[in-house]
Structure formats: structure tokens, C-alpha cells
Enzyme design. Structure first.
Site, PDB file in Angstrom:
ATOM      1  N   GLU A  66       0.785  -1.040  -0.026  1.00 37.12           N
ATOM      2  CA  GLU A  66      -0.082   0.097  -0.230  1.00 37.12           C
ATOM      3  C   GLU A  66       1.041   1.240   0.075  1.00 37.12           C
ATOM      4  OE1 GLU A  66      -2.982  -0.583  -0.614  1.00 37.12           O
ATOM      5  OE2 GLU A  66      -3.294  -2.672   0.019  1.00 37.12           O
ATOM      6  N   CYS A  85      -2.340   8.620   3.392  1.00 34.64           N
ATOM      7  CA  CYS A  85      -2.055   8.115   2.184  1.00 34.64           C
ATOM      8  C   CYS A  85      -3.015   8.402   1.188  1.00 34.64           C
ATOM      9  CB  CYS A  85      -1.823   6.597   2.227  1.00 34.64           C
ATOM     10  SG  CYS A  85      -2.921   5.618   2.725  1.00 34.64           S
TER      11      CYS A  85
END
Length: 478
Positions: A225, A259
Site C-alpha cells: 500500500e 495516504c
């Protein structure tokens, strides 16, 4: 973990504590390779109980690591999604574990086929510093639900949170089931070189490449990720005040250290001033001031603080118009108030790197297809946001772009939906977790074919040239 990882090689021996811990979990898994539904639910219930009981301590630890972070922000962005994930997973776990029947072709009858979901073994999770509880507990929930043993490597940038998690998890799980690993970059390197049955990493693309390279030495499958530059498109007829408020919330949460935070905004050229004004108003409603405001998060450490200031200096030097939304509040004490950047160009760091802070570049566009093309000309992002109620524009965005996820008329909230898979694409990551997809990530979908006593396949055994083969070809190869 930083780029230094490329120059470090782990040294393992039988007395290495990390290797011993890994071996202990392997041995424990061998003794119980298929935990029952009840056992897995018991693990999840214990995890939920400790998170609820220690919520104040966890929020205080994160606040200590950041220097300042709202206790409510931690509860909303970290603890609440974790508890929702545990509840949802526990409710659906039995159906997820149930073998699924598959059709068997007439050619292979009589037979039965099914898919069984088996635990992988020992799972490694490398946790970033920006959401140290949510991004540790989220993978842990999925891995435990799938019946695995888990080792968590907590970031050295959040030492207080790491120490607390290590203490708390040790009260409910034996070390051979769940273990927290603390330590610096060298420890992280050694961790990534362990022969896990699966390794999940959340962090920068640069470090992700090194983690993947280390995992490849053991043929360990990885889920990465990696974030990236998540764009926002404001439609031509979007309600601007509503859009600006939701973008402001998504950008200011955790001071942009998220993120999937909006990284830059594509705005119709004729509406740029309107957006800047609405964005400023929204920020000031949520944060009348940033300095000394307990609701506004600080930058995690001095290195990140200096990086963001370098981005601003670089943009200013190269001609950007930096609009300070709090002009009387200087950047100090690792507090950076929100800024808007106009006249940005591709040679600026803010348009090349993931910002991970409260800086928001604005990119004007004239035609909607220009905005879509702008996104498609750049690396595929982890998240993509669109604001507007024009159905044609929505369809265009969904069919002509690629991203890890998409959210229409809001930001961030797609990550909190535990029944939606979360994961990147291309440079923003690979693999996914959350919900059933997380259960699948941490499981082996093993195919099982069961034949009966009667075996019609014997009619096609050699020697070839029999009438049965000619009939078979006539019926099925035509």
C-alpha cells in the site's frame, strides 16, 4: 524505513531474536493449522475489548509521538474503523470460511469440486507512522480472521505507540500468535527478509520497492500500500462550498499525513478564485487557528517538517503563488498551517512527490476531458475524488481512469468502508485487504476435486485410437 534499506543486509543465525520469534510462530501454527470459527472470533473479541478499554491510553500515546494530535481525531480515524472492522468481520466470518462449491464439467463426472480457504501460516505486517493503530490493527484483523499467526513491525517514528501496543497485545495474545516488533531501520530490514507466508507493507513507493526485493528472496507474496498523488476533480457545476468543505476535512485530517489525502485539485479555470475562497472559509470554520489548537495535528518529526518546508521553498522559487490561509501564523513547533499553491508546474517537488502534508496545489482546467487526461498522464493513484452531480462526468471518471479506489462527493471515507477492498494499482500498490478481500489475501484458496469409485476417464487411457476418443473429439472439439 528509508532508502537506506537498499544498502543494508540482514544477518540471521539461530540465536537471532527475530528469527527465534518467527520460528516460534511457525511451530505454533503447525500445531493448530486450521483454527475454528469460534477460536478466531475469540481472538477478535479480545482485540476489540483491549482497544475499547485502552482507547484513552492509545490516543495519548499517539499524541505524544506527534507532539500534538487531537484525541478525537485518533478515536474517529483509528479506533472507530478498527472496531467497525472487527464487528463486521466477526459477523461474516463463518460464511467466509465456508467452502464454496464449483461446477464440474460433464467431461469429468461423476465428481465434486469445491474451494477451501486455509490459513497461510505466519504473516508479517510493516506498519507506517501516520496511523500506527489503524494500519496495524486493520491487517491484524484480516490475518487473524484468516487463522494466521502475525508479526507486526511498528515504525520507529512512533515509539510511544509501539511500546504501548506491544504491552497491550501481550496481555491478550501469546507471542507465538501475535507479536509486536520494535526497532530501527536495521530491524525493519531484517524483518522484511524473514520468509513470511505473506508480507504486507504500507509506506512510500521507494521503500516498498526494497521490501518487495527482500521478499522476493524468499518468494514471499506481498501486499503493498504505497499511496501516491491522489487527485480531486471538481466538476463544472459542483456546489463549491460543499466540495471545498469536504476537501478541507480530507486534507486537514492528521495535517494531510494520510495516504489517501487529496494531493492536488483540478478546478475549472473560471472557478479557481471561488474554490480558494470557499476552501479558506471551510478551514477557518474547522480551525479558527492552527497554532496551539488541540484539534490540529503537528507534523510527525523534524525530518518531515523540513521536507514540507523545502517543498514550499522549491515551489516559490519556481514561480508558484503560495496562499497562506493563516498568514499571521508561522510554521513552528512542527506545526504547518494549510497552504494553497497556484501556478504550479510539473518541475516542482509538490507536483512530483506525494505531499503528505497540508499543502494543496490547484491545477486549473478548461475542458473536463483535459482534467481526465491530466490524471491519466500520471502514475495511477491510490484514491481519486470527484465532486459534482453531473452523471455524465461521473461515468467518464469511472470508465476512463484507473485508481485504487474512487469516492464521489467526499474524501477519505471509502477507506473506512470495511466491506470495500482497499488497495492500490501500479505505482500506488498491489494487492488489497479489508473485509472479504482481506480474508482472501491472508488465505490460500485451495481447490479440491473429489472423484467417485466409478472412473469414466479410464476410457481415454492409452493405447489411443479407440472409438471412445473419436466420439469425444466429435462432441467436444468442433
Amino acid at each position: 524505513m528509508t532508502a537506506q534499506i537498499a544498502y543494508l543486509q540482514p544477518v540471521f543465525n539461530q540465536q537471532n531474536p527475530l528469527r527465534q520469534l518467527f520460528t516460534k510462530q511457525q511451530s505454533a501454527f503447525a500445531l493448530n493449522p486450521m483454527p475454528s470459527v469460534a477460536q478466531r472470533r475469540q481472538w477478535l473479541a479480545a482485540l476489540r475489548q483491549v482497544l475499547v478499554r485502552e482507547q484513552q491510553a492509545l490516543a495519548e500515546a499517539i499524541k505524544s509521538d506527534f507532539g500534538q494530535r487531537s484525541l478525537d481525531e485518533t478515536r474517529l480515524a483509528e479506533l472507530l474503523p478498527c472496531l467497525q472492522a472487527i464487528e463486521s468481520t466477526s459477523d461474516q466470518l463463518k460464511s467466509w470460511m465456508k467452502p464454496s462449491r464449483r461446477k464440474v464439467s460433464i467431461l469429468f463426472q461423476p465428481a465434486k469440486a469445491r474451494v477451501e480457504y486455509q490459513p497461510l501460516g505466519v504473516v508479517g505486517v510493516i506498519v507506517p507512522w501516520n496511523y500506527p493503530v489503524f494500519l496495524a490493527m486493520g491487517p491484524l484483523v484480516g490475518a487473524l480472521a484468516a487463522g494466521n499467526r502475525v508479526m507486526l513491525k511498528i515504525s520507529e517514528a512512533t515509539p510511544a505507540t509501539g511500546e504501548l501496543l506491544k504491552t497491550l497485545l501481550a496481555t491478550i495474545f501469546p507471542e507465538d500468535l501475535v507479536a509486536v516488533v520494535l526497532g530501527d531501520v536495521k530491524t525493519g530490514v531484517s524483518f522484511s527478509h524473514l520468509p513470511f507466508d505473506h508480507l504486507l507493507f504500507t509506506g512510500s513507493a521507494q521503500t516498498g520497492k526494497q521490501v518487495m526485493r527482500a521478499a522476493a528472496q524468499n518468494l514471499t507474496p506481498v501486499t503493498l500500500e504505497l499511496g501516491g498523488k491522489s487527485p480531486v476533480i471538481i466538476g463544472r457545476d459542483a456546489p463549491m462550498a460543499q466540495a471545498a468543505a469536504r476537501i478541507a476535512f480530507g486534507k486537514a485530517l492528521n495535517a494531510g499525513q494520510t495516504c489517501v489525502a487529496p494531493d492536488y485539485v483540478l478546478v475549472p479555470r473560471t472557478r479557481v478564485d471561488e474554490f480558494v475562497s470557499a476552501y479558506r472559509d471551510a478551514m477557518h470554520r474547522m480551525y479558527p487557528t492552527t497554532l496551539g489548537n488541540p484539534d490540529y495535528t503537528h507534523i510527525i518529526d523534524q525530518r518531515q517538517f523540513q521536507r514540507l518546508n523545502r517543498y514550499l521553498e522549491d515551489a516559490s522559487t519556481k514561480g508558484a503563488n503560495i496562499i497562506a490561509l493563516y498568514p499571521l501564523e508561522q510554521h513552528r513547533g512542527r506545526c504547518i498551517p494549510p497552504n494553497v499553491l497556484l501556478n504550479v508546474t510539473d518541475d516542482m517537488k509538490v507536483m512530483q512527490e506525494e505531499i503528505f502534508g497540508p499543502l494543496l496545489p490547484i491545477v486549473p482546467y478548461d475542458d473536463f476531458d483535459d482534467a481526465v487526461n491530466y490524471i491519466n498522464a500520471r502514475p495511477r493513484p491510490l484514491a481519486l475524488y470527484y465532486f459534482g452531480h453531473n452523471k455524465a462526468e461521473q461515468r467518464r471518471i469511472q470508465s476512463h481512469t484507473r485508481s485504487g479506489g474512487i469516492c464521489l462527493n467526499d474524501t477519505l471515507l471509502q477507506v473506512a468502508q470495511d466491506n470495500l477492498p482497499f488497495g492500490g494499482i501500479g505505482p500506488s500498490g498491489m494487492g488489497q485487504y479489508h473485509g472479504f478481500e482481506g480474508f482472501q489475501t491472508f488465505s490460500k484458496a485451495r481447490s479440491v476435486l473429489s472423484k467417485s469409485r466409478f472412473n469414466p476417464a479410464s476410457f481415454i487411457y492409452p493405447p489411443y485410437g479407440k472409438a471412445t476418443l473419436r466420439l469425444l473429439y466429435r462432441l467436444f472439439i468442433r
